[in-house]
Design an enzyme around this catalytic site. Structure first.
Site, PDB file in Angstrom:
ATOM      1  N   CYS A  30       0.829  -1.214   0.000  1.00 17.63           N
ATOM      2  CA  CYS A  30       0.000   0.000   0.000  1.00 17.63           C
ATOM      3  C   CYS A  30       0.865   1.266   0.000  1.00 17.63           C
ATOM      4  CB  CYS A  30      -0.918  -0.037   1.218  1.00 17.63           C
ATOM      5  SG  CYS A  30      -1.856   1.470   1.492  1.00 17.63           S
ATOM      6  N   CYS A  33      -0.152   3.917   2.526  1.00 18.39           N
ATOM      7  CA  CYS A  33       0.243   3.505   3.882  1.00 18.39           C
ATOM      8  C   CYS A  33       1.686   3.916   4.147  1.00 18.39           C
ATOM      9  CB  CYS A  33       0.109   1.989   4.043  1.00 18.39           C
ATOM     10  SG  CYS A  33      -1.563   1.357   3.786  1.00 18.39           S
TER      11      CYS A  33
END
Length: 107
Positions: A30, A33
């Site tokens: 991600c 993230c």
């Protein structure tokens, strides 16, 4: 306070041991993230958040911790107070996470 990596093995213990907890759920793949990590670290070190425990949980390798907060998308943030889920937000914006953490300071 620094950010603590948590897994299914110690997640329950960590949210029980700390009155106020904010959790960032992430995955290695991600991008958002990864981009949020330095912001999360800065929030953890902020003076007003010293009474709050900050946890990083890999949503892919910790399915039990993920289920506790009903994680649907990443990055995903949850706050716990006295071991109970208080609120969640799926966001990449620091303001949204700061607002979520603010709910811990009100209680």
């Amino acid at each position: 306070m620094s950010v603590t990596k948590a897994t299914d093995a110690d997640f329950q213990e960590l949210i029980a041991a700390n009155e106020k907890v904010v959790v960032k759920y992430y995955a290695d793949w991600c991008g958002n993230c990864r981009l949020f990590s330095p912001k999360f670290k800065r929030m953890a070190e902020a003076e007003q958040n010293q009474a709050v425990a900050f946890l990083d949980v890999n949503a892919e390798t910790s399915p039990e911790a993920r289920k506790l907060a009903n994680v649907t998308t990443l990055p995903f943030f949850a706050i716990f107070q006295n071991g109970q889920l208080l609120d969640t937000v799926s966001a990449s914006k620091e303001e949204a996470v700061a607002e979520l953490i603010g709910k811990l300071h009100l209680n």
